[in-house]
Design a protein around this motif. Sequence first.
Motif, PDB file in Angstrom:
ATOM      1  N   ARG A 134       0.824  -1.219   0.000  1.00 30.69           N
ATOM      2  CA  ARG A 134       0.000   0.000   0.000  1.00 30.69           C
ATOM      3  C   ARG A 134       0.859   1.271   0.000  1.00 30.69           C
ATOM      4  NH1 ARG A 134      -3.201  -3.012   3.554  1.00 30.69           N
ATOM      5  NH2 ARG A 134      -2.279  -2.016   5.399  1.00 30.69           N
ATOM      6  N   ALA A 135       2.035   1.186   0.618  1.00 31.86           N
ATOM      7  CA  ALA A 135       2.885   2.390   0.741  1.00 31.86           C
ATOM      8  C   ALA A 135       3.743   2.625  -0.504  1.00 31.86           C
ATOM      9  CB  ALA A 135       3.783   2.261   1.973  1.00 31.86           C
ATOM     10  N   VAL A 136       3.974   1.547  -1.262  1.00 31.84           N
ATOM     11  CA  VAL A 136       4.854   1.640  -2.440  1.00 31.84           C
ATOM     12  C   VAL A 136       4.128   2.315  -3.597  1.00 31.84           C
ATOM     13  CG1 VAL A 136       5.835   0.150  -4.256  1.00 31.84           C
ATOM     14  CG2 VAL A 136       6.412  -0.249  -1.852  1.00 31.84           C
ATOM     15  N   THR A 137       4.863   3.110  -4.361  1.00 35.11           N
ATOM     16  CA  THR A 137       4.295   3.731  -5.578  1.00 35.11           C
ATOM     17  C   THR A 137       5.296   3.488  -6.722  1.00 35.11           C
ATOM     18  OG1 THR A 137       5.366   5.908  -5.649  1.00 35.11           O
ATOM     19  CG2 THR A 137       3.546   5.650  -4.051  1.00 35.11           C
ATOM     20  N   PRO A 138       4.919   3.831  -7.938  1.00 33.96           N
ATOM     21  CA  PRO A 138       5.877   3.640  -9.048  1.00 33.96           C
ATOM     22  C   PRO A 138       7.152   4.465  -8.862  1.00 33.96           C
ATOM     23  CG  PRO A 138       3.655   4.001  -9.892  1.00 33.96           C
ATOM     24  CD  PRO A 138       3.586   4.264  -8.422  1.00 33.96           C
ATOM     25  N   ARG A 139       7.122   5.438  -7.958  1.00 29.13           N
ATOM     26  CA  ARG A 139       8.320   6.269  -7.738  1.00 29.13           C
ATOM     27  C   ARG A 139       9.208   5.734  -6.605  1.00 29.13           C
ATOM     28  NH1 ARG A 139       4.151   9.239  -8.501  1.00 29.13           N
ATOM     29  NH2 ARG A 139       3.795   9.637  -6.292  1.00 29.13           N
ATOM     30  N   THR A 140       8.801   4.620  -5.979  1.00 27.33           N
ATOM     31  CA  THR A 140       9.597   4.084  -4.869  1.00 27.33           C
ATOM     32  C   THR A 140      10.921   3.538  -5.393  1.00 27.33           C
ATOM     33  OG1 THR A 140       7.578   3.487  -3.699  1.00 27.33           O
ATOM     34  CG2 THR A 140       9.612   2.412  -2.969  1.00 27.33           C
ATOM     35  N   ARG A 141      11.998   3.958  -4.794  1.00 25.33           N
ATOM     36  CA  ARG A 141      13.325   3.491  -5.211  1.00 25.33           C
ATOM     37  C   ARG A 141      13.974   2.603  -4.151  1.00 25.33           C
ATOM     38  NH1 ARG A 141      11.584   3.502  -8.736  1.00 25.33           N
ATOM     39  NH2 ARG A 141      11.461   4.923 -10.476  1.00 25.33           N
ATOM     40  N   LEU A 142      13.427   2.641  -2.924  1.00 26.49           N
ATOM     41  CA  LEU A 142      14.036   1.839  -1.859  1.00 26.49           C
ATOM     42  C   LEU A 142      12.981   1.526  -0.798  1.00 26.49           C
ATOM     43  CD1 LEU A 142      16.854   0.725  -1.011  1.00 26.49           C
ATOM     44  CD2 LEU A 142      17.155   2.807   0.349  1.00 26.49           C
ATOM     45  N   ILE A 143      13.023   0.285  -0.316  1.00 26.69           N
ATOM     46  CA  ILE A 143      12.203  -0.120   0.826  1.00 26.69           C
ATOM     47  C   ILE A 143      13.195  -0.470   1.943  1.00 26.69           C
ATOM     48  CG2 ILE A 143      10.540  -1.823   1.702  1.00 26.69           C
ATOM     49  CD1 ILE A 143       9.641  -2.213  -1.261  1.00 26.69           C
ATOM     50  N   VAL A 144      12.964   0.052   3.147  1.00 23.26           N
ATOM     51  CA  VAL A 144      13.938  -0.134   4.234  1.00 23.26           C
ATOM     52  C   VAL A 144      13.290  -0.854   5.414  1.00 23.26           C
ATOM     53  CG1 VAL A 144      15.504   1.043   5.823  1.00 23.26           C
ATOM     54  CG2 VAL A 144      15.127   2.001   3.543  1.00 23.26           C
ATOM     55  N   VAL A 145      13.920  -1.941   5.836  1.00 25.35           N
ATOM     56  CA  VAL A 145      13.472  -2.638   7.056  1.00 25.35           C
ATOM     57  C   VAL A 145      14.692  -2.966   7.907  1.00 25.35           C
ATOM     58  CG1 VAL A 145      11.391  -3.687   6.063  1.00 25.35           C
ATOM     59  CG2 VAL A 145      13.548  -4.922   5.940  1.00 25.35           C
ATOM     60  N   THR A 146      14.452  -3.097   9.216  1.00 25.20           N
ATOM     61  CA  THR A 146      15.501  -3.609  10.093  1.00 25.20           C
ATOM     62  C   THR A 146      15.143  -5.043  10.453  1.00 25.20           C
ATOM     63  OG1 THR A 146      14.327  -2.662  12.009  1.00 25.20           O
ATOM     64  CG2 THR A 146      16.144  -1.384  11.085  1.00 25.20           C
ATOM     65  N   ASN A 147      16.147  -5.894  10.498  1.00 23.54           N
ATOM     66  CA  ASN A 147      15.938  -7.299  10.869  1.00 23.54           C
ATOM     67  C   ASN A 147      17.168  -7.784  11.640  1.00 23.54           C
ATOM     68  OD1 ASN A 147      14.373  -9.610  10.916  1.00 23.54           O
ATOM     69  ND2 ASN A 147      15.446 -10.509   9.174  1.00 23.54           N
ATOM     70  N   LEU A 148      17.012  -7.956  12.918  1.00 26.91           N
ATOM     71  CA  LEU A 148      15.865  -7.790  13.781  1.00 26.91           C
ATOM     72  C   LEU A 148      15.358  -6.354  13.790  1.00 26.91           C
ATOM     73  CD1 LEU A 148      17.309  -9.815  16.791  1.00 26.91           C
ATOM     74  CD2 LEU A 148      15.864 -10.668  14.956  1.00 26.91           C
ATOM     75  N   HIS A 149      14.069  -6.219  14.113  1.00 23.01           N
ATOM     76  CA  HIS A 149      13.466  -4.897  14.168  1.00 23.01           C
ATOM     77  C   HIS A 149      13.967  -4.134  15.392  1.00 23.01           C
ATOM     78  CE1 HIS A 149       9.553  -2.442  14.969  1.00 23.01           C
ATOM     79  NE2 HIS A 149      10.286  -1.796  14.087  1.00 23.01           N
ATOM     80  N   ASN A 150      14.505  -2.942  15.152  1.00 24.18           N
ATOM     81  CA  ASN A 150      14.751  -2.017  16.255  1.00 24.18           C
ATOM     82  C   ASN A 150      13.576  -1.053  16.243  1.00 24.18           C
ATOM     83  OD1 ASN A 150      15.674  -0.356  18.232  1.00 24.18           O
ATOM     84  ND2 ASN A 150      17.355   0.526  17.049  1.00 24.18           N
ATOM     85  N   PRO A 151      12.784  -0.985  17.297  1.00 21.91           N
ATOM     86  CA  PRO A 151      13.036  -1.344  18.692  1.00 21.91           C
ATOM     87  C   PRO A 151      12.561  -2.704  19.208  1.00 21.91           C
ATOM     88  CG  PRO A 151      11.048  -0.020  18.530  1.00 21.91           C
ATOM     89  CD  PRO A 151      11.592  -0.143  17.132  1.00 21.91           C
ATOM     90  N   SER A 152      11.732  -3.463  18.487  1.00 19.97           N
ATOM     91  CA  SER A 152      11.035  -4.588  19.144  1.00 19.97           C
ATOM     92  C   SER A 152      11.798  -5.908  19.133  1.00 19.97           C
ATOM     93  CB  SER A 152       9.680  -4.813  18.462  1.00 19.97           C
ATOM     94  OG  SER A 152       9.868  -5.350  17.160  1.00 19.97           O
ATOM     95  N   SER A 153      12.826  -6.046  18.281  1.00 16.75           N
ATOM     96  CA  SER A 153      13.555  -7.306  18.069  1.00 16.75           C
ATOM     97  C   SER A 153      12.741  -8.359  17.318  1.00 16.75           C
ATOM     98  CB  SER A 153      14.067  -7.915  19.385  1.00 16.75           C
ATOM     99  OG  SER A 153      15.113  -7.130  19.907  1.00 16.75           O
ATOM    100  N   ALA A 154      11.587  -7.980  16.727  1.00 15.02           N
ATOM    101  CA  ALA A 154      10.829  -8.942  15.914  1.00 15.02           C
ATOM    102  C   ALA A 154      11.700  -9.406  14.740  1.00 15.02           C
ATOM    103  CB  ALA A 154       9.551  -8.292  15.385  1.00 15.02           C
ATOM    104  N   LEU A 155      11.615 -10.716  14.465  1.00 14.62           N
ATOM    105  CA  LEU A 155      12.392 -11.314  13.368  1.00 14.62           C
ATOM    106  C   LEU A 155      11.490 -11.461  12.146  1.00 14.62           C
ATOM    107  CD1 LEU A 155      14.894 -12.942  12.285  1.00 14.62           C
ATOM    108  CD2 LEU A 155      13.826 -14.966  13.308  1.00 14.62           C
ATOM    109  N   THR A 156      11.936 -11.005  10.999  1.00 15.98           N
ATOM    110  CA  THR A 156      11.169 -11.170   9.761  1.00 15.98           C
ATOM    111  C   THR A 156      11.701 -12.387   9.010  1.00 15.98           C
ATOM    112  OG1 THR A 156      10.848  -8.782   9.620  1.00 15.98           O
ATOM    113  CG2 THR A 156      10.445 -10.040   7.613  1.00 15.98           C
ATOM    114  N   PRO A 157      10.827 -13.376   8.756  1.00 13.52           N
ATOM    115  CA  PRO A 157      11.310 -14.589   8.074  1.00 13.52           C
ATOM    116  C   PRO A 157      11.628 -14.328   6.601  1.00 13.52           C
ATOM    117  CG  PRO A 157       8.944 -14.749   8.527  1.00 13.52           C
ATOM    118  CD  PRO A 157       9.404 -13.455   9.118  1.00 13.52           C
ATOM    119  N   ASP A 158      12.454 -15.197   6.034  1.00 14.14           N
ATOM    120  CA  ASP A 158      12.841 -15.053   4.628  1.00 14.14           C
ATOM    121  C   ASP A 158      11.620 -15.009   3.709  1.00 14.14           C
ATOM    122  OD1 ASP A 158      15.450 -15.001   5.312  1.00 14.14           O
ATOM    123  OD2 ASP A 158      15.989 -16.942   4.425  1.00 14.14           O
TER     124      ASP A 158
END
Length: 353
Positions: A134-158
Amino acid sequence: MRQKQSEYMHWAKTASRARFNLATSGVGSFPLCELGALPPLEINGDNSYGYAPLKRAIAARHGVDEDCVVTAEGTSGANYLAFATLLDPGDEVVIEHPAYSLLVDALEYVGAVVRRFEREHDQGYAVDPEAVRRAVTPRTRLIVVTNLHNPSSALTPDSVLREIGDIARSVGSRVLVDEVYLDAVYENTPRTAFHLGAEFVVTSSLTKVYGVSGLRCGWILAEPGLARAMWRMNDVFAATPVHPGELLSVAVWERLDAVRERSRRIVEADRKALGAFLDRATRVSAVRTEWGTTAFLRLAGGGVDEFLAKLRAEQETSAVPGRFFGAAECFRVGMGVDSEMFAAGLGRLETAL
Ligand SMILES: Cc1ncc(COP(=O)(O)O)c(C=O)c1O
């Protein structure tokens, strides 16, 4: 006017410490004297585009080609170098919320238009690919995530990261995964997301999980053409790395597992104490993980800033206000420095609650 400072970093450097310091993010300092025999040090070396033995060590650990490794000053330097290389002013970037604010600060500084996708507390701060879409548009050049997530330490699976990669590819974007906390998954440590596809760029360092922040040993993993572009961008910023730092970093890489194990016991003891605290606590809730060095606690009824001020004044205990992550109803606590202090700090937190 572009923002030319970070409120969070200034607070972390000047106002976060307390007798019972729960405002940390990484493990305690690894002392030089525990490294064993030191390598011969030299001031200058052959490091125009990185010191080959250091790049080899980073490449070997991650199962990547040396041409894919760019060394940088910590993950901070790595993120900034990656953003500066990948983005032009006006490019759209989609980044998680809540987020480590330095990522947003650096993106805004390079002139990116920042769009956010939500990681919901009630969903365990999981990355929801639909929210990203929903947040991405045709002008998006980069998507940024932290893994583990700072601040929660949630792990995003492959599997989820792959979906994010598919979304990125559909609009000609890349995905930057900041993995500075990933090695705090001590069992079945996931492979770097770099292997998930050509659109993935990864940043990390030996700071948070290894306790050798002072060496500033950071890196970027990127496909070779992009890695070369990053080295050329770095010519503009920093010319060459500090060579004695590279030599000491290689010595740490040679003993990396031992350096990591040293703090594991402390992190795990602290996590146990945190679990027991959360079992008893009534006004706070947190997403529990079996990994990571931070946890993000939500205070029922809000008023976090007032609560933390009282916690400091009456209990000599600090934690990081959630407003720095864009989540004013929460605060972050850090594990892995000193279990006695951590347990005592939690006791004081409980009293304040
Ligand atoms: C997600 C994230 N990236 C990068 C950094 C900075 O790491 P370094 O000390 O390696 O520059 C931090 C520090 O807290 C962080 O939380």
